[in-house]
Design a protein around this motif. Structure first.
Motif, PDB file in Angstrom:
ATOM      1  N   SER A   1       0.830  -1.211   0.000  1.00  0.00           N
ATOM      2  CA  SER A   1       0.000   0.000   0.000  1.00  0.00           C
ATOM      3  C   SER A   1       0.859   1.252   0.000  1.00  0.00           C
ATOM      4  O   SER A   1       0.445   2.299  -0.523  1.00  0.00           O
TER       5      SER A   1
ATOM      6  N   THR B   1       1.507   1.833  -3.614  1.00  0.00           N
ATOM      7  CA  THR B   1       0.294   2.356  -4.245  1.00  0.00           C
ATOM      8  C   THR B   1       0.179   3.861  -4.034  1.00  0.00           C
ATOM      9  O   THR B   1      -0.077   4.625  -4.968  1.00  0.00           O
TER      10      THR B   1
ATOM     11  N   ALA C   1      -5.642   3.100   0.586  1.00  0.00           N
ATOM     12  CA  ALA C   1      -4.243   2.759   0.863  1.00  0.00           C
ATOM     13  C   ALA C   1      -3.608   3.774   1.799  1.00  0.00           C
ATOM     14  O   ALA C   1      -2.862   3.406   2.719  1.00  0.00           O
TER      15      ALA C   1
END
Length: 340
Positions: A155, A158, A224
């Motif tokens: 994450s 991301t 995220a």
């Protein structure tokens, strides 16, 4: 040559920028003190961005005193950076009082899960450092593990991909009418058009992945980002420090410097987990200070903790530095010392 050696022994102090490790990692590998401050302590105006939720400037210097002096000088609120005007930020700039006895009675937690075990030499140096901290009067809580480590690695990427695409155009808008490009797509096109010069050894996969992302309003990004802040901050650093009533956490910053291998890729400690990630993702402060060498290659000890605890971490790092004096000037050796 001799000019470089002479320059290296002058007062060396500089400002680095970090998204995740770009201050503390080179500092550790070069026997320097590096301070990655709490996000918002130092203005980021004018810095080429990767991700606004993690990016910050900070000092790199030979000593804690030098690094603290520079951080004190550059800390402060800025109308051009909203992060320097967030709720909870200490008023004014940073004030640090250095004290050789700051470790007396300080509660220091050792984060062993994921941050030990990748480099035997770094582990050995860190264990010796922990003994030195205890000898200087610190109360050692060992282990003081962060159970969420490793749960936000994907994450984090991301978020970085989304924010890079969004933040680059803002930077070139700040630059003004003379900006040579205006977006990540422009940069990717330039790289492709000049591939022989710009990418002789690698591609631009991350640039292309970032450019394919949508706006910051997409759920993939907002989910995220919230996950990162929760797992690294509230349920990570904050949770263990509150539960154990700690003043700081410590771990090896990383292993000794590694070779760059254009055929097989960087190996060894290059990809090993380090404390830079949890502090960077949370936006919390992180200080590295020399703790010794392995075959002539420096390794740093990390002090990290809650948001806005910068001054506390600096004081503890200074007391450790003064108790041990592990820094060695650079020798510009052509290879590691294998006689040891």
């Amino acid at each position: 040559g001799s000019g470089a050696a002479t320059a290296a022994n002058l007062c060396t102090i500089s400002i680095g920028t970090e998204t995740d490790g770009s201050i503390v990692s080179p500092s550790s590998c070069n026997s320097l003190v590096g301070i990655k401050p709490t996000l918002g302590l130092v203005s980021r105006a004018g810095i080429i961005p990767i991700a606004h939720s993690q990016d910050t400037a900070g000092p790199m210097a030979r000593t804690v005193a030098d690094a603290a002096a520079l951080l004190t000088a550059i800390a402060g609120s800025d109308a051009d950076d909203a992060a320097t005007r967030v709720a909870g930020r200490p008023n004014g700039s940073l004030t640090v009082t250095l004290d050789r006895n700051a470790l007396r009675g300080a509660r220091i937690g050792v984060v062993r899960n994921r941050l030990f075990g990748s480099s035997p030499s770094a582990d050995a140096l860190a264990n010796a450092a922990i003994a030195d901290l205890k000898a200087a009067g610190a109360v050692i809580v060992d282990p003081a593990n962060i159970p969420t480590l490793g749960a936000f690695d994907e994450s984090e990427l991301t978020v970085l991909l989304y924010e890079f695409k969004a933040d680059i155009p803002r930077f070139f808008t700040w630059w003004g009418a003379g900006a040579p490009v205006h977006s990540l797509a422009d940069i990717a096109a330039f790289n492709s058009a000049h591939a022989a010069q710009e990418m002789p050894y690698f591609g631009q996969e991350l640039v292309l992945q970032s450019n394919a992302k949508g706006p910051l309003s997409e759920a993939a990004y907002t989910t995220a980002l919230a996950k990162n802040h929760r797992l690294a901050g509230r349920d990570g650093i904050d949770a263990v420090m509150n539960a154990q009533r700690l003043d700081a956490l410590v771990a090896p910053t990383g292993g000794p410097a590694w070779l760059i291998d254009l055929v097989n890729g960087d190996g060894g400690t290059a990809t090993a987990p380090g404390p830079s990630t949890v502090a960077a993702v949370a936006g919390y402060p992180h200080v590295t200070v020399p703790m010794g060498q392995d075959h002539g290659l420096p390794v740093g000890l990390s002090f990290f903790g809650k948001a806005w605890s910068d001054a506390t971490l600096i004081r503890l790092a200074y007391a450790y530095e003064q108790a041990t004096h592990h820094r060695r000037p650079p020798t510009f050796a052509t290879t590691a010392d294998m006689t040891r």
